[in-house]
Design an enzyme around this catalytic site. Structure first.
Site, PDB file in Angstrom:
ATOM      1  N   ARG A 130       0.822  -1.228   0.000  1.00  0.00           N
ATOM      2  CA  ARG A 130       0.000   0.000   0.000  1.00  0.00           C
ATOM      3  C   ARG A 130       0.851   1.271   0.000  1.00  0.00           C
ATOM      4  O   ARG A 130       0.445   2.288  -0.553  1.00  0.00           O
ATOM      5  CB  ARG A 130      -0.943  -0.019   1.212  1.00  0.00           C
ATOM      6  CG  ARG A 130      -1.980   1.122   1.211  1.00  0.00           C
ATOM      7  CD  ARG A 130      -2.990   0.951   2.332  1.00  0.00           C
ATOM      8  NE  ARG A 130      -4.058   1.949   2.274  1.00  0.00           N
ATOM      9  CZ  ARG A 130      -4.158   3.001   3.090  1.00  0.00           C
ATOM     10  NH1 ARG A 130      -3.247   3.205   4.028  1.00  0.00           N
ATOM     11  NH2 ARG A 130      -5.165   3.844   2.965  1.00  0.00           N
TER      12      ARG A 130
ATOM     13  N   ILE B 247      -7.004   7.822  -0.874  1.00  0.00           N
ATOM     14  CA  ILE B 247      -6.861   6.360  -0.901  1.00  0.00           C
ATOM     15  C   ILE B 247      -7.682   5.900   0.304  1.00  0.00           C
ATOM     16  O   ILE B 247      -7.488   6.386   1.420  1.00  0.00           O
ATOM     17  CB  ILE B 247      -5.378   5.915  -0.844  1.00  0.00           C
ATOM     18  CG1 ILE B 247      -5.249   4.382  -0.811  1.00  0.00           C
ATOM     19  CG2 ILE B 247      -4.615   6.536   0.305  1.00  0.00           C
ATOM     20  CD1 ILE B 247      -3.824   3.869  -1.022  1.00  0.00           C
ATOM     21  N   SER B 248      -8.643   5.030   0.067  1.00  0.00           N
ATOM     22  CA  SER B 248      -9.603   4.664   1.118  1.00  0.00           C
ATOM     23  C   SER B 248      -8.926   3.971   2.291  1.00  0.00           C
ATOM     24  O   SER B 248      -7.869   3.359   2.151  1.00  0.00           O
ATOM     25  CB  SER B 248     -10.680   3.729   0.553  1.00  0.00           C
ATOM     26  OG  SER B 248     -11.524   4.430  -0.321  1.00  0.00           O
ATOM     27  N   GLN B 249      -9.582   4.067   3.420  1.00  0.00           N
ATOM     28  CA  GLN B 249      -9.144   3.363   4.621  1.00  0.00           C
ATOM     29  C   GLN B 249      -9.102   1.863   4.316  1.00  0.00           C
ATOM     30  O   GLN B 249     -10.041   1.313   3.739  1.00  0.00           O
ATOM     31  CB  GLN B 249     -10.172   3.649   5.715  1.00  0.00           C
ATOM     32  CG  GLN B 249      -9.856   3.037   7.043  1.00  0.00           C
ATOM     33  CD  GLN B 249     -10.966   3.310   8.060  1.00  0.00           C
ATOM     34  OE1 GLN B 249     -11.916   4.018   7.785  1.00  0.00           O
ATOM     35  NE2 GLN B 249     -10.831   2.724   9.221  1.00  0.00           N
ATOM     36  N   PRO B 250      -8.017   1.163   4.685  1.00  0.00           N
ATOM     37  CA  PRO B 250      -7.924  -0.272   4.397  1.00  0.00           C
ATOM     38  C   PRO B 250      -9.138  -1.072   4.900  1.00  0.00           C
ATOM     39  O   PRO B 250      -9.626  -1.968   4.206  1.00  0.00           O
ATOM     40  CB  PRO B 250      -6.643  -0.693   5.124  1.00  0.00           C
ATOM     41  CG  PRO B 250      -5.811   0.548   5.120  1.00  0.00           C
ATOM     42  CD  PRO B 250      -6.768   1.686   5.266  1.00  0.00           C
TER      43      PRO B 250
END
Length: 214
Positions: A38, A64-67
């Site tokens: 990531r 970038i979205s939260q995992p």
């Protein structure tokens, strides 16, 4: 330089454990979180933030979205190897990579030209080869490749675009965050030509899904 060290790998294991601790159970999804570097999807100056369970700004006012959110949405999709998946909002390409890692045939649309060009080159450098990456309006979907087994929307939609429901196979699943300021994660399962089952799963926050105003 695409550097991926043991330290990075160790941080990914910790991240996967955090995501699992928040309730994601799908082993293949957790495996993808452990595998995908990531930190490479972010500006190198933010590398230290890459393995925190947080969203993070990237180019073109996107994030970038939260995992956890990525894993949660992916789990709801119930991806099987070979599924054709339409992704609305390529963004950094991280969610795209997760879908590729699970063996899906990914068709992805990005609305921001700058991001689209950058991500397209970057994904192939990492060895992720979506079937089709396009620059365009996510509200319209990709009728030329429909119907899809699964559709995922990675931006907040004020409503559910009819075009996306139309492009879902019977038995297919659409996962979409619906709402203006706060979104409700919503799953639609197509039960017949005209029928859909709808389920809601709690509140999330996404950047807005932009409609082509031209």
């Amino acid at each position: 330089m695409l550097r991926d060290t043991f330290k990075h790998k160790g941080k990914r294991l910790q991240l996967a454990a955090i995501v699992e601790g928040k309730g994601v159970k799908d082993k293949k999804v957790l495996e993808a979180i452990k595998t995908i570097p990531r930190h490479l999807f972010m500006d190198s100056s933010f590398e230290d933030h890459a393995y925190q369970d947080k969203a993070f700004p990237i180019a073109a006012d996107q994030t970038i979205s939260q995992p956890y959110t990525v894993a949660y949405q992916t789990e709801l999709l119930e991806i099987k190897k070979g599924d054709s998946v339409l992704e609305i909002g390529t963004g950094s390409g991280y969610q795209t990579a997760v879908l590729c890692e699970l063996g899906a045939k990914v068709y992805s649309i990005e609305r921001q030209q700058e991001l689209f060009k950058k991500t397209k080159i970057f994904l192939s450098k990492l060895g992720y080869r979506p079937k089709f990456l396009s620059f365009g309006d996510g509200y319209k979907g990709l009728p030329q490749y429909a119907p899809f087994d699964k559709i995922i929307v990675t931006a907040g939609a004020p409503f559910v675009p009819k075009a996306l429901l139309a492009q879902l196979k019977v038995g297919g699943r659409l996962v979409i965050p619906v709402g203006e300021n706060v979104q409700v994660m919503t799953l639609y399962v197509r039960t017949s030509e005209k029928g859909f089952d709808k389920k809601e799963f709690g509140d999330f926050r996404f950047v807005p899904l932009l409609e082509d105003k031209n």
